[in-house]
Write an enzyme that holds these catalytic residues in place. Structure first.
Site, PDB file in Angstrom:
ATOM      1  N   GLY A 209       2.670  -1.348   4.245  1.00  0.00           N
ATOM      2  CA  GLY A 209       2.777   0.071   3.912  1.00  0.00           C
ATOM      3  C   GLY A 209       4.219   0.472   3.673  1.00  0.00           C
ATOM      4  O   GLY A 209       4.778   0.264   2.594  1.00  0.00           O
ATOM      5  N   GLY A 210       4.857   0.999   4.712  1.00  0.00           N
ATOM      6  CA  GLY A 210       6.205   1.561   4.595  1.00  0.00           C
ATOM      7  C   GLY A 210       7.203   0.679   3.868  1.00  0.00           C
ATOM      8  O   GLY A 210       7.926   1.148   2.973  1.00  0.00           O
TER       9      GLY A 210
ATOM     10  N   GLY B 219       2.139   1.883  10.628  1.00  0.00           N
ATOM     11  CA  GLY B 219       3.112   2.971  10.519  1.00  0.00           C
ATOM     12  C   GLY B 219       3.803   3.307  11.826  1.00  0.00           C
ATOM     13  O   GLY B 219       4.439   4.352  11.949  1.00  0.00           O
TER      14      GLY B 219
ATOM     15  N   SER C 206       3.015  -2.586  10.181  1.00  0.00           N
ATOM     16  CA  SER C 206       4.472  -2.604  10.402  1.00  0.00           C
ATOM     17  C   SER C 206       5.124  -3.940  10.044  1.00  0.00           C
ATOM     18  O   SER C 206       6.088  -4.362  10.694  1.00  0.00           O
ATOM     19  CB  SER C 206       4.810  -2.211  11.848  1.00  0.00           C
ATOM     20  OG  SER C 206       4.388  -0.883  12.093  1.00  0.00           O
TER      21      SER C 206
ATOM     22  N   HIS D 182      -9.499   1.330   4.240  1.00  0.00           N
ATOM     23  CA  HIS D 182      -8.265   1.426   5.031  1.00  0.00           C
ATOM     24  C   HIS D 182      -8.534   2.343   6.234  1.00  0.00           C
ATOM     25  O   HIS D 182      -9.308   3.301   6.128  1.00  0.00           O
ATOM     26  CB  HIS D 182      -7.135   1.982   4.155  1.00  0.00           C
ATOM     27  CG  HIS D 182      -5.790   1.880   4.804  1.00  0.00           C
ATOM     28  ND1 HIS D 182      -5.363   2.780   5.747  1.00  0.00           N
ATOM     29  CD2 HIS D 182      -4.793   0.979   4.665  1.00  0.00           C
ATOM     30  CE1 HIS D 182      -4.147   2.435   6.159  1.00  0.00           C
ATOM     31  NE2 HIS D 182      -3.785   1.337   5.516  1.00  0.00           N
TER      32      HIS D 182
ATOM     33  N   GLU E 195      -5.839  -5.153  10.095  1.00  0.00           N
ATOM     34  CA  GLU E 195      -4.790  -4.179  10.390  1.00  0.00           C
ATOM     35  C   GLU E 195      -5.092  -3.455  11.704  1.00  0.00           C
ATOM     36  O   GLU E 195      -5.878  -2.488  11.718  1.00  0.00           O
ATOM     37  CB  GLU E 195      -4.722  -3.138   9.274  1.00  0.00           C
ATOM     38  CG  GLU E 195      -4.405  -3.712   7.915  1.00  0.00           C
ATOM     39  CD  GLU E 195      -3.734  -2.677   7.035  1.00  0.00           C
ATOM     40  OE1 GLU E 195      -2.596  -2.914   6.625  1.00  0.00           O
ATOM     41  OE2 GLU E 195      -4.340  -1.622   6.783  1.00  0.00           O
TER      42      GLU E 195
ATOM     43  N   GLU F 177      -6.931   4.683   7.411  1.00  0.00           N
ATOM     44  CA  GLU F 177      -6.663   6.110   7.139  1.00  0.00           C
ATOM     45  C   GLU F 177      -7.845   6.733   6.388  1.00  0.00           C
ATOM     46  O   GLU F 177      -8.170   7.907   6.594  1.00  0.00           O
ATOM     47  CB  GLU F 177      -5.354   6.250   6.344  1.00  0.00           C
ATOM     48  CG  GLU F 177      -4.149   5.941   7.224  1.00  0.00           C
ATOM     49  CD  GLU F 177      -2.926   5.401   6.500  1.00  0.00           C
ATOM     50  OE1 GLU F 177      -2.862   5.475   5.256  1.00  0.00           O
ATOM     51  OE2 GLU F 177      -2.029   4.886   7.192  1.00  0.00           O
TER      52      GLU F 177
ATOM     53  N   ASN G 115       0.881  -1.168   0.000  1.00  0.00           N
ATOM     54  CA  ASN G 115       0.000   0.000   0.000  1.00  0.00           C
ATOM     55  C   ASN G 115       0.915   1.215   0.000  1.00  0.00           C
ATOM     56  O   ASN G 115       1.538   1.513   1.012  1.00  0.00           O
ATOM     57  CB  ASN G 115      -0.897  -0.021   1.251  1.00  0.00           C
ATOM     58  CG  ASN G 115      -1.679   1.273   1.398  1.00  0.00           C
ATOM     59  OD1 ASN G 115      -1.874   2.004   0.429  1.00  0.00           O
ATOM     60  ND2 ASN G 115      -2.127   1.559   2.614  1.00  0.00           N
ATOM     61  N   TRP G 116       0.985   1.857  -1.151  1.00  0.00           N
ATOM     62  CA  TRP G 116       1.928   2.980  -1.286  1.00  0.00           C
ATOM     63  C   TRP G 116       1.441   4.244  -0.581  1.00  0.00           C
ATOM     64  O   TRP G 116       2.176   5.201  -0.428  1.00  0.00           O
ATOM     65  CB  TRP G 116       2.163   3.282  -2.769  1.00  0.00           C
ATOM     66  CG  TRP G 116       3.007   2.277  -3.490  1.00  0.00           C
ATOM     67  CD1 TRP G 116       3.386   1.033  -3.036  1.00  0.00           C
ATOM     68  CD2 TRP G 116       3.582   2.411  -4.785  1.00  0.00           C
ATOM     69  NE1 TRP G 116       4.154   0.407  -3.983  1.00  0.00           N
ATOM     70  CE2 TRP G 116       4.293   1.233  -5.069  1.00  0.00           C
ATOM     71  CE3 TRP G 116       3.554   3.416  -5.757  1.00  0.00           C
ATOM     72  CZ2 TRP G 116       4.983   1.030  -6.270  1.00  0.00           C
ATOM     73  CZ3 TRP G 116       4.225   3.226  -6.954  1.00  0.00           C
ATOM     74  CH2 TRP G 116       4.944   2.044  -7.204  1.00  0.00           C
ATOM     75  N   LYS G 117       0.172   4.279  -0.231  1.00  0.00           N
ATOM     76  CA  LYS G 117      -0.437   5.478   0.380  1.00  0.00           C
ATOM     77  C   LYS G 117      -0.226   6.692  -0.544  1.00  0.00           C
ATOM     78  O   LYS G 117      -0.178   6.519  -1.757  1.00  0.00           O
ATOM     79  CB  LYS G 117       0.124   5.732   1.779  1.00  0.00           C
ATOM     80  CG  LYS G 117       0.143   4.470   2.631  1.00  0.00           C
ATOM     81  CD  LYS G 117       0.350   4.756   4.085  1.00  0.00           C
ATOM     82  CE  LYS G 117       0.545   3.458   4.829  1.00  0.00           C
ATOM     83  NZ  LYS G 117       0.147   3.518   6.209  1.00  0.00           N
TER      84      LYS G 117
HETATM   85  C1  PEP Z   1      -0.787   0.006   5.713  1.00  0.00           C
HETATM   86  O1  PEP Z   1      -0.610   1.058   5.132  1.00  0.00           O
HETATM   87  O2  PEP Z   1      -1.814  -0.641   5.511  1.00  0.00           O
HETATM   88  C2  PEP Z   1       0.227  -0.459   6.658  1.00  0.00           C
HETATM   89  C3  PEP Z   1       0.030  -1.595   7.262  1.00  0.00           C
HETATM   90  O3  PEP Z   1       1.315   0.347   6.849  1.00  0.00           O
HETATM   91  P1  PEP Z   1       2.680  -0.053   7.586  1.00  0.00           P
HETATM   92  O4  PEP Z   1       3.116  -1.369   6.997  1.00  0.00           O
HETATM   93  O5  PEP Z   1       3.618   1.061   7.261  1.00  0.00           O
HETATM   94  O6  PEP Z   1       2.380  -0.177   9.031  1.00  0.00           O
END
Ligand code: PEP
Length: 250
Positions: A234-235, A173, A213, A95, A167, A97, A10-12
């Site tokens: 994500g990251g 994050g 994470s 999501h 999640e 966010e 997930n590039w956000k």
């Molecule tokens: C996400 O964006 O869904 C996510 C899980 O981010 P991260 O891996 O950075 O926690």
């Protein structure tokens, strides 16, 4: 039943179209693994250039969001028909966010999931609890409620093809990954909830990801759990580390 793992990035709101092409080109050789479904969920403006760059590879380009109406006066939104026409097969829905900053609710998640199926796309339906909810001991009840609403009016044959991303909000994050026991416990309860709504066959077919994470270090143990069928990342999906996550078994 053995389910094929699905590992999605997930590039956000990161990566310009130029950067997106560069990142796909960098990651392409690193994520080559046909044992896993690999998806890069990218910003809408990056979908077409990323798809061009990913041609001939095992990378599926997905979307991070879409609206639940077919078309019309919804300035700034992306329709399911637009995604479908661009060749998108996976779309992230709900999501945390989107829920926090853009007022998405379980009801809009359900409308979007229904639309994704109507257009032949696979929704990656997100759910997760806050830290307060976990501390109050209501995680399982909360997640079951989210799942029940998300799947309203979705027939079993479609539900079986869905992807659910569990999640925990406190793990997104933050660098604070859930323990494998915590992640497995919730993913197992999601599968039981699907069995209650539909039947055991649907529950065994549906794929459930863990997200929050995930790193190259935590992926092997998480993905070895019986009810965790991959991850939403994500990251780490923006780095070469994503290749190690996809190849967590090697
Ligand atoms: C996400 O964006 O869904 C996510 C899980 O981010 P991260 O891996 O950075 O926690």
């Amino acid at each position: 039943m053995s389910r094929k793992k699905i590992i999605a990035g997930n590039w956000k709101m990161n990566m310009t179209p130029t950067e997106a092409v560069e990142l796909v080109n960098t990651l392409k050789p690193l994520v080559a693994n046909d044992d896993v479904d690999v998806v890069f969920c990218v910003p809408a403006i990056d979908i077409i250039p990323a798809m061009e760059a990913a041609k001939g590879s095992n990378i599926n380009i997905g979307a991070e969001n879409m609206y639940y109406e077919d078309k019309g006066a919804y300035t700034g939104e992306i329709s399911p028909a637009m995604l479908k026409d661009a060749g998108v097969k996976y779309v992230v829905i709900g999501h945390s966010e989107r829920r926090e900053y853009f007022a998405e609710t379980d009801e809009t998640v359900n409308k979007k999931a229904l639309k994704a199926f109507e257009y032949g796309m696979t929704p990656i339906i997100c759910c997760g609890e806050s830290l307060t909810q976990r501390e109050q001991g209501i995680t399982i009840d909360w997640i079951r409620q989210q799942i029940k609403i998300a799947f309203l009016n979705i027939p079993a044959e479609n539900a079986a093809k869905a992807v659910i991303a569990y999640e925990p909000i406190w793990a997104i994050g933050t660098g604070k990954v859930a323990t494998t026991e915590q992640a497995q416990e919730v993913c197992q309860s999601i599968r039981s909830c699907i069995a209650e709504i539909y039947d055991e066959a649907t529950a065994q077919a549906i794929r459930i990801q863990y997200g929050g994470s995930v790193s190259a270090g935590s992926a092997p143990e998480l993905f070895a759990q019986p009810d965790i069928d991959g991850g939403l990342v994500g990251g780490a999906s923006l780095k070469p580390e994503f290749g190690d996550i996809v190849n967590y078994k090697k």
